[in-house]
Design a protein around this motif. Structure first.
Motif, PDB file in Angstrom:
ATOM      1  N   MET A  65       0.847  -1.194   0.000  1.00  0.00           N
ATOM      2  CA  MET A  65       0.000   0.000   0.000  1.00  0.00           C
ATOM      3  C   MET A  65       0.884   1.247   0.000  1.00  0.00           C
ATOM      4  O   MET A  65       1.765   1.394   0.848  1.00  0.00           O
ATOM      5  N   VAL A  66       0.658   2.115  -0.988  1.00  0.00           N
ATOM      6  CA  VAL A  66       1.462   3.331  -1.127  1.00  0.00           C
ATOM      7  C   VAL A  66       0.555   4.540  -0.887  1.00  0.00           C
ATOM      8  O   VAL A  66      -0.511   4.661  -1.497  1.00  0.00           O
ATOM      9  N   VAL A  67       0.976   5.399   0.046  1.00  0.00           N
ATOM     10  CA  VAL A  67       0.199   6.600   0.371  1.00  0.00           C
ATOM     11  C   VAL A  67       1.082   7.820   0.158  1.00  0.00           C
ATOM     12  O   VAL A  67       2.205   7.885   0.665  1.00  0.00           O
ATOM     13  N   LYS A  68       0.590   8.780  -0.600  1.00  0.00           N
ATOM     14  CA  LYS A  68       1.292  10.042  -0.817  1.00  0.00           C
ATOM     15  C   LYS A  68       0.817  11.069   0.215  1.00  0.00           C
ATOM     16  O   LYS A  68      -0.358  11.092   0.589  1.00  0.00           O
ATOM     17  N   ALA A  69       1.733  11.896   0.670  1.00  0.00           N
ATOM     18  CA  ALA A  69       1.371  12.942   1.626  1.00  0.00           C
ATOM     19  C   ALA A  69       0.624  14.047   0.889  1.00  0.00           C
ATOM     20  O   ALA A  69       1.206  14.755   0.061  1.00  0.00           O
TER      21      ALA A  69
END
Length: 443
Positions: A130-134
């Motif tokens: 899971m990749v989350v961008k700020a």
């Protein structure tokens, strides 16, 4: 020396070891011969004491050491020849209790061997990363929190009452039995109400006070107060309120950024974004690690050493019992019997622990000295002022070193498996990641 197998049941093994009296005597003579050059005795030159005299003088003392070395040698030879690896320290005991010098030595050795770990292929394991961008919202929220920590104080309107969280500037004189005591007075002291920096009950009595008020604060020093002459005594503090100030968050601008070591606001935002994405990556890794362990648990099955399983189940039961009974600090409580649920969880932990250890050994995974040093330093920070003492304690304590090394080793093995497995990245929201992390605690 004669070794006879007496038990071969599952992973349990036992052997009867007989050490001949001649073999033991030869070991004693060997050790005396090694020491002879350095031994001095009245009537003889250094290194020239007759062996018969040495044996009479030092033989009984050397015998125990020779016996232990002979048994250790027999065990090591056995494990080299069989390839067995004991799950725990083997149990060794003499079986001829009436033994006397000149007799053969009969010893029983028993242990549980570690199981054969099957080969594991990672080609068919697919993991989701899971990749989350700020995003701007998260960055703005972090900036707001930083601004609150860098808050300023602004005078409240005249006659405004002090509230919890306000800063009051006070002069005070503390008295016990009508007499001022040393260290109980101050002028222009800035006290944040609700900070609990004064003894219990003090700050509460200043809530509602106004600038110019004179307030008598009545308190009792705790029985375990550090100043023994005040411990347990009632006191009155005569306080004059000189100012009442409310907290005001700092403005979010370049000046705030410079307070936190950034060139300007844009640079601070970039730093925050980098920190947030590092936090998201750490949470994502935890989720992916759980998925990997679930996959391995379903994929691999082998017999578990009963002693390891029993010890792990008892530890889990004990830990969970204390979590459910936080008021019990010590271990003065009834014996806690593991339930089926505890045993099931212990089985998973022991199986995965043995599997990861085997995989790490085959992949030659090592924990470096620098990684260990960093782990010790991180732990030492929990003991302010005692960091050096903690560092020295760990250096002398093998068990503590193992406790610090084990999670580092496990994470390095997990990273090794990540490289072998198929990992698919999926961009998700912060909320989705948060739900996945919360689900880890629910399982």
């Amino acid at each position: 020396m004669q070794v006879t197998e007496t038990l071969n049941e599952g992973l349990k093994r036992a052997y009867a070891i007989t050490i001949g009296a001649d073999e033991l005597d030869a070991k004693v003579n060997e050790k005396l011969a090694e020491a002879r050059p350095e031994i001095e005795m009245k009537g003889f030159r250094k290194g020239k004491v007759p062996m018969a005299l040495l044996k009479k003088q030092f033989g009984p003392r050397v015998l125990g050491e020779a016996l232990q070395e002979t048994i250790d040698g027999a065990m090591n030879k056995h494990f080299e020849e069989t390839g067995d690896r004991p799950a725990l320290q083997p149990e060794v005991k003499m079986t001829n209790e009436a033994w006397k010098e000149g007799d053969d030595v009969a010893v029983e050795m028993s242990y549980e061997k570690l199981p054969e770990i099957p080969e594991v292929s990672f080609d068919d394991i697919t993991l989701e990363k899971m990749v989350v961008k700020a995003d701007d919202e998260a960055i703005d929220e972090a900036l707001k929190n930083l601004a609150e920590t860098a808050q300023n104080w602004e005078d409240r309107k005249s006659n405004a009452k002090a509230q919890d969280g306000d800063q009051v500037t006070i002069d005070f004189v503390g008295k016990v039995d009508g007499e001022a005591f040393e260290g109980g007075s101050a002028e222009d002291y800035p006290l944040v109400l609700g900070s609990n920096s004064f003894i219990p009950g003090f700050e509460d009595q200043l809530v509602g006070a106004k600038k110019g008020d004179e307030v008598e604060v009545k308190v009792s020093f705790p029985a375990d107060y550090q100043a023994e002459h005040l411990a347990g005594k009632d006191a009155v503090f005569e306080c004059t309120i000189k100012a009442v100030k409310k907290p005001v968050a700092a403005e979010i601008n370049d000046d705030l950024a410079k307070q936190f070591g950034a060139e300007d606001l844009a640079a601070l935002k970039a730093q925050i974004a980098e920190r947030l994405e590092a936090e998201y990556a750490g949470a994502s890794r935890a989720v992916m690690k759980r998925a990997l362990l679930d996959a391995l648990d379903a994929k691999v099955s082998f017999e578990l050493p009963p002693s390891l399983l029993d010890a792990e189940a008892k530890q889990i039961a004990h830990q969970l019992w204390h979590e459910e009974n936080p008021d019990v600090q010590g271990h003065d409580h009834p014996e806690i019997e593991p339930t089926e649920e505890h045993i099931k969880l212990a089985s998973r932990r022991v199986r995965l622990g043995l599997l990861l250890a085997e995989l790490g050994q085959k992949a030659e995974v090592q924990v470096t000295d620098s990684e260990m040093t960093q782990a010790i330093l991180n732990q030492a920070r929990q003991y302010p002022g005692q960091e050096r003492a903690f560092f020295e304690f760990v250096q002398q304590n093998q068990q503590m070193q193992q406790q610090l090394r084990a999670p580092i080793f496990e994470d390095k093995v997990v990273d090794y498996i990540f490289e072998q497995a198929k990992v698919e990245e999926k961009e998700v929201s912060k909320d989705d990641l948060q739900k996945a992390v919360e689900a880890l605690d629910d399982e």
